[in-house]
Design an enzyme around this catalytic site. Structure first.
Site, PDB file in Angstrom:
ATOM      1  N   SER A   1       0.882  -1.244  -0.046  1.00  0.00           N
ATOM      2  CA  SER A   1      -0.005   0.021   0.035  1.00  0.00           C
ATOM      3  C   SER A   1       0.961   1.238  -0.085  1.00  0.00           C
ATOM      4  O   SER A   1       0.380   2.341  -0.102  1.00  0.00           O
ATOM      5  CB  SER A   1      -0.797   0.269   1.240  1.00  0.00           C
ATOM      6  OG  SER A   1      -0.174  -0.005   2.462  1.00  0.00           O
ATOM      7  N   CYS A   2       2.209   1.177   0.042  1.00  0.00           N
ATOM      8  CA  CYS A   2       3.111   2.345   0.094  1.00  0.00           C
ATOM      9  C   CYS A   2       3.432   2.806  -1.212  1.00  0.00           C
ATOM     10  O   CYS A   2       2.912   2.183  -2.493  1.00  0.00           O
ATOM     11  CB  CYS A   2       4.417   1.924   0.777  1.00  0.00           C
ATOM     12  SG  CYS A   2       4.460   2.277   2.676  1.00  0.00           S
ATOM     13  N   GLY A   3       3.923   3.883  -1.282  1.00  0.00           N
ATOM     14  CA  GLY A   3       4.241   4.752  -2.652  1.00  0.00           C
ATOM     15  C   GLY A   3       5.519   4.383  -3.162  1.00  0.00           C
ATOM     16  O   GLY A   3       5.533   4.801  -4.409  1.00  0.00           O
TER      17      GLY A   3
END
Length: 313
Positions: A150-152
């Protein structure tokens, strides 16, 4: 390592009951409602503390708080540290205990005692003491070492990070028959005792090529179930797990493929879908990956030659 007590929450006295709680509910069928009782999976925070450094300058740091189902807490902590690359060998760990301050009883009040969902703060902090020779990068720990799906951060950076810390890989020689593969989800489901009561837990199981269930763990968090499972094998000095298949009751994310890679697993199968980055990890590190595993169908995302007994049409 003799000082490590393999206490797992669900096998300790009273801990099995902490995995679920009974609550009063109103059930509705059609337009009719009636009172009933249901079991819910318990979700409580677990703080993982790390003691590290040379013998004359030991330091302690809280490195993670995760929401989990109580039980198998030592295995969860060990699995987390192994899959995050903090420890690589059982000898890196000197001792795992519950933190002393977590043993004090919580203040009780009438409201606390009457709560339908009692929070039990005891046994919610685990302390892992590393051998003095183990070097710990606090910078890595503070950024949680890897990103999650879910991180960028981009997928390429995630793969490069894995390449620098993953165990040495050898040729993937794991193979399994398709007919055996079809039987695994039901075998995992049958072993999930807390799921039977609550319907709210993820399961992770290790199977050999003959379809024998080697170990299973369950938790409200998919990553926690895998950490508990791999942690139990790490503490038993059975990693890397090149002889086993990891079965996931849900989907296969980058994070779970990362954990499989760090545990030396050669095959991952999931009842749900894999993510695109999970497929990239499988192909980059030669992990056999199967998704949508159901009674009569599955998809192979990498390693089709390792699954025997199928016929091309």
């Amino acid at each position: 390592m003799d000082s490590i007590t393999p206490i797992s929450g669900q096998s300790s006295t009273g801990e099995q009951s902490r995995a679920s709680v009974k609550v009063s509910v109103q059930k509705v069928k059609g337009l009719n409602s009636f009172p009933a009782e249901e079991f819910l999976a318990v979700e409580e925070p677990l703080e993982i503390q790390l003691v590290h450094g040379p013998s004359n300058a030991r330091a302690m740091k809280s490195i993670s708080v995760t929401m989990r189902t109580p039980g198998d807490d030592f295995e969860l902590a060990a699995g987390f540290l192994m899959t995050e690359g903090v420890v690589r060998d059982i000898n890196d760990v000197e001792r795992i205990t519950y933190a002393p301050e977590s043993m004090a009883s919580a203040p009780e009040s009438d409201a606390w005692q009457q709560s339908a969902l009692p929070y039990q703060p005891r046994l919610n902090k685990v302390r892992v003491e590393l051998s003095p020779e183990v070097e710990v990068s606090l910078a890595n720990l503070e950024r949680n070492f890897y990103t999650t799906s879910s991180c960028g951060i981009c997928g390429k950076a995630s793969l490069l990070a894995l390449q620098t810390v993953c165990p040495a890989r050898i040729r993937n020689s794991f193979a399994i028959n398709a007919n055996i593969l079809y039987t695994l989800p039901s075998r995992l489901r049958e072993s999930q005792s807390v799921f039977d009561r609550t319907g709210g837990l993820h399961g992770a199981g290790l199977f050999n090529a003959d379809g024998k269930l080697l170990a299973m763990r369950e938790d409200v968090g998919r990553h926690n179930a895998v950490d508990k499972l791999l942690g139990s094998e790490f503490l038993a000095d059975r990693t890397p797990l090149r002889h086993a298949l990891l079965l996931l009751s849900g989907r296969a994310s980058f994070e779970l493929l990362q954990k499989a890679l760090m545990g030396g697993v050669f095959m991952v199968a999931s009842v749900g879908a894999p993510s695109s980055l999970a497929v990239q990890v499988a192909r980059e590190f030669d992990i056999i990956l199967v998704g949508f595993l159901r009674d009569d169908h599955f998809n192979i995302y990498h390693g089709a030659e390792h699954i025997k007994g199928k016929t091309a049409v």
